[in-house]
Design an enzyme around this catalytic site. Structure first.
Site, PDB file in Angstrom:
ATOM      1  N   TYR A  51       0.858  -1.189   0.000  1.00  0.00           N
ATOM      2  CA  TYR A  51       0.000   0.000   0.000  1.00  0.00           C
ATOM      3  C   TYR A  51       0.895   1.239   0.000  1.00  0.00           C
ATOM      4  O   TYR A  51       1.807   1.347  -0.806  1.00  0.00           O
ATOM      5  CB  TYR A  51      -0.970  -0.063   1.182  1.00  0.00           C
ATOM      6  CG  TYR A  51      -2.126   0.889   1.039  1.00  0.00           C
ATOM      7  CD1 TYR A  51      -2.942   0.867  -0.100  1.00  0.00           C
ATOM      8  CD2 TYR A  51      -2.402   1.832   2.016  1.00  0.00           C
ATOM      9  CE1 TYR A  51      -3.987   1.749  -0.251  1.00  0.00           C
ATOM     10  CE2 TYR A  51      -3.452   2.720   1.885  1.00  0.00           C
ATOM     11  CZ  TYR A  51      -4.243   2.676   0.746  1.00  0.00           C
ATOM     12  OH  TYR A  51      -5.279   3.558   0.592  1.00  0.00           O
ATOM     13  N   LYS A  56     -20.629 -20.718  -9.046  1.00  0.00           N
ATOM     14  CA  LYS A  56     -19.959 -20.608 -10.346  1.00  0.00           C
ATOM     15  C   LYS A  56     -18.515 -20.155 -10.148  1.00  0.00           C
ATOM     16  O   LYS A  56     -17.591 -20.642 -10.820  1.00  0.00           O
ATOM     17  CB  LYS A  56     -20.720 -19.612 -11.222  1.00  0.00           C
ATOM     18  CG  LYS A  56     -20.363 -19.662 -12.701  1.00  0.00           C
ATOM     19  CD  LYS A  56     -20.784 -20.989 -13.323  1.00  0.00           C
ATOM     20  CE  LYS A  56     -20.553 -21.022 -14.814  1.00  0.00           C
ATOM     21  NZ  LYS A  56     -21.642 -20.413 -15.577  1.00  0.00           N
TER      22      LYS A  56
END
Length: 761
Positions: free
Chosen positions: A46, A101
């Site tokens: 970060y 899925k």
């Protein structure tokens, strides 16, 4: 509906709810892919380090694929308007399906997924939302969107986005069934441009299927499409644009009449709409794809009894030739992502079709045969489409799709070395529990009776429920009958399986029979008839005697006692296999890359060189039953130097193996980290391991083996299956104390496979 059927359905319903709400809730999660343990790691991940890739992407947007996960990230997107067979149930209610899925994308092709449920039914607004979030993703899989809006949404997004996008409900079924059609017609001796086809159903999947078949050579004038009102012919009014494309110039109005003389029936509608008489009216060698799920348009068993010449496929896994979208979408997206394709075009779909069709004609690997418990699986009426557990799909289909994208000019990052690309794909194949799924699938094909000791325990009862409901085994619960029933009632577990209490009156005849056997086996080992009478009331003796007498096919014991205590009566009753001097135990370690096997983990304290050689030989034969080539490392803390006494022992064991079994892939003494590294193995060109890492490890002592696998088990970095007992004449396996439900289910699955193997020997 019978009370039993209702109860079974209710239990399955509850099991499904429990599965999804168990912590962590849902089926997918996000995990870090980079180091993050130190302050420096965080400063790179970060602020301030993250600014550097941001600036690079600003200069060249294509580098987003180099610095972020975009290239391996797919969005599975739905508005919940056509979920499974449930209909328009809303965006939030569709989330479990979209997560599912995502799970399939990950386990079959190592593709990361965010599932996104959009509460918007207006097609144009839906399109704008998807376009707005598209920069996040390398590809988009549209799912469960109702027709006709699905056609419009997909077409607009394909035109306006430059990443791979596909509505799987349409094209997935089309691609898989088209591959099946090519092969079925070849077997039937018919040409696609000559056959007459009836398509029953006119939704998104049916329209896509018909269009793809036409792209393969089917003549449009030879297609009769039916919806709920009958044949779509020139008399019909108020048709959608998609149905208008399939208006037939005919007076035929009913499915029954349409099927007369037809060569092919493709059902994408509802169950039992095709009668035996309709099938009888079709042409010679009819091709019937009854794809409604779970109830096909015509039952498979009925169809093959009516027409011996029928070539049939369904959407179900319990019949041959399953048309399953998982054969396609993970690998189509894999190939498209890997070349950074700007879409999924017709060339890529057709490449997938032919790759899937061609794969069914290739020799089937032992791993696939093992998964389906068949000795032979050859191209023909009962096998004209690959099985979902065929690992070759990843390489065959992904490579075909990637090549088609490159050749059609839509690849942003062409692949230059396809051999290297194939190796990259193979590296992805181990990152799931395919082996467990394969084992359970094979067990289901011929389940065996398995006695589960300690049936009063919740974990054992829950494992029995899973084994029973999944059809993996026929459990027999061994324990105090009254208490077992109380526990089943307490935990709301309803099982129609035998409960055997060794002390119960209904076991008097068995106790008499077992007592005689035990006394005959042990009368020169300090056991008289009185002692035998007392021992057969104890489950530790009663269970192996059940196995000895053929009252069960396999035995799982040991949940609440230490290993040696439980093993003692087993060894007193169950004889060793021919040629085996001492039994041994092996653990299966299912890492995120591939399975490993450790032996001996539970029995032989300080094996001699000869005993180590025997353990290695038993391990080799056991690993082969899982259709895995054993590559065996004989472990020590030295690499081919033999200075220490332990190393000398191991070196002698290797010498014995090389002399007795010259074709065996085994070497040592070697350290485990060296045996697992291709780079390190290159330093020892004389080794039989070559430069391919080992997968089976024989330890020089019980302590080293036992501690090694227990560290792995405690760290929970891999699933541990076992101990798998080797060398006994009957399938017996002893659990670790306080095994989890999954560990019990997995070991019981191994026991079923063990029983199947012995039945076939």
């Amino acid at each position: 509906m019978s009370n039993k059927t209702h109860r079974d359905q209710e239990q399955f319903r509850q099991a499904a709810l429990d599965y999804h709400k168990t912590e962590p809730k849902g089926k997918i999660e996000v995990i870090p892919s980079k180091p993050h343990s130190s302050q420096r790691d965080l400063s790179l991940a970060y602020s301030p380090g993250v600014a550097e890739p941001c600036l690079e992407i600003e200069k060249d947007p294509k580098t987003v694929y180099e610095y972020t996960s975009k290239g391996n990230l797919v969005a599975v997107i739905s508005n919940g308007t056509a979920v499974l067979g449930l209909g328009d149930i809303g965006a939030e209610a569709s989330k479990p399906v979209m997560e599912g899925k995502g799970l399939l994308f990950k386990i079959f092709a190592d593709i990361n997924v965010f599932d996104i449920e959009i509460d918007e039914k207006d097609p144009d607004k839906f399109i704008e939302i998807v376009k707005g979030i598209a920069p996040t993703f390398g590809g988009i899989n549209l799912e469960d969107i109702k027709a006709p809006e699905a056609f419009y949404i997909e077409q607009r997004l394909k035109e306006e986005l430059n990443i791979p996008l596909m509505h799987d409900d349409q094209h997935g079924t089309a691609i898989i069934s088209a591959a099946a059609l090519i092969n079925a017609l070849e077997i039937s001796g018919k040409k696609i441009d000559e056959v007459k086809m009836v398509v029953n159903g006119a939704g998104a999947a049916a329209i896509a299927c018909a269009k793809l078949y036409i792209a393969l050579g089917l003549k449009k004038e030879n297609v009769l499409m039916c919806d709920s009102k009958g044949v779509i012919n020139h008399k019909r009014q108020n048709l959608t644009p998609e149905k208008i494309d399939f208006i037939a110039d005919t007076d035929i109005e009913t499915l029954e009449d349409a099927l007369k003389g037809a060569d092919v029936f493709v059902g994408l509608s509802k169950g039992n709409v095709m009668s035996a008489e309709m099938l009888q009216s079709m042409a010679e060698n009819p091709v019937v794809f009854a794809l409604a799920n779970p109830t096909p348009e015509i039952d498979y068993n009925l169809a093959v009894s009516v027409r011996e010449d029928v070539l049939m496929a369904t959407g179900r896994s319990d019949f041959p030739n399953q048309v399953n979208n998982v054969l396609g979408f993970p690998y189509i997206f894999r190939g498209a992502l890997d070349v950074q394709a700007s879409g999924i075009n017709e060339e890529m779909k057709l490449a997938a079709v032919h790759a899937i069709a061609d794969l069914a004609k290739e020799a089937v690997p032992e791993m696939v045969k093992l998964a389906y418990n068949v000795k032979n699986l050859n191209f023909g009426r009962e096998y004209f489409i690959p099985k979902p557990f065929d690992n070759r799909l990843l390489t065959k289909v992904s490579i075909a799709v990637a090549k088609a994208a490159i050749e059609s000019g839509i690849a942003g990052k062409p692949i230059l070395d396809f051999e290297a690309y194939e190796n990259q794909l193979l590296d992805r194949m181990g990152r799931d529990e395919k082996l467990i799924r394969m084992m359970q699938n094979r067990a289901r094909s011929n389940p065996k009776r398995v006695v589960l000791g300690n049936a009063e325990e919740y974990n054992v009862l829950k494992a029995a429920q899973i084994l029973y409901e999944e059809g993996i085994a026929h459990p027999i619960l061994l324990g105090e009958k009254k208490y077992v029933k109380e526990q089943m009632e307490k935990f709301d577990i309803h099982l129609d399986v035998p409960i055997v209490d060794p002390a119960d009156d209904d076991q008097e005849e068995n106790r008499r029979k077992y007592r005689k056997t035990l006394w005959e086996l042990r009368n020169r080992k300090g056991v008289n008839e009185y002692i035998a009478k007392r021992l057969v009331r104890q489950r530790d003796y009663f269970a192996p005697l059940m196995l000895k007498h053929g009252d069960t096919d396999a035995l799982i014991v040991g949940y609440s006692k230490n290993y040696r205590t439980v093993l003692k009566p087993v060894l007193e009753i169950i004889e060793k296999e021919k040629g085996v001097d001492r039994v041994a135990a092996m653990m299966m370690i299912l890492s995120d890359k591939k399975p490993y096997f450790f032996a001996d983990t539970s029995i032989n304290q300080n094996p001699t060189s000869e005993e180590m050689a025997n353990i290695a030989r038993m391990a080799e034969l056991t690993v082969k039953t899982f259709a895995i080539e054993p590559r065996i490392a004989m472990l020590a803390y030295e690499n081919f130097s033999s200075n220490a006494e332990v190393s000398k022992k191991v070196a002698k064991a290797v010498e014995i193996l090389h002399q007795k079994y010259p074709n065996m892939i085994v070497d040592g003494e070697i350290q485990p980290d060296f045996a697992m590294s291709a780079d390190h193995l290159q330093d020892y060109p004389f080794s039989k391991l070559g430069d391919v890492p080992a997968n089976t490890f024989i330890f020089p002592s019980l302590e080293s083996a036992n501690l090694s696998y227990k560290i792995i088990r405690g760290m929970k970095v891999a699933q541990v299956v076992g101990p798998i007992l080797m060398g006994l004449s009957h399938p017996v396996h002893v659990l670790q104390m306080r095994s989890s439900v999954d560990e019990i289910v997995n070991l019981a699955t191994v026991a079923v496979l063990d029983a199947q193997r012995r039945e076939n020997d």
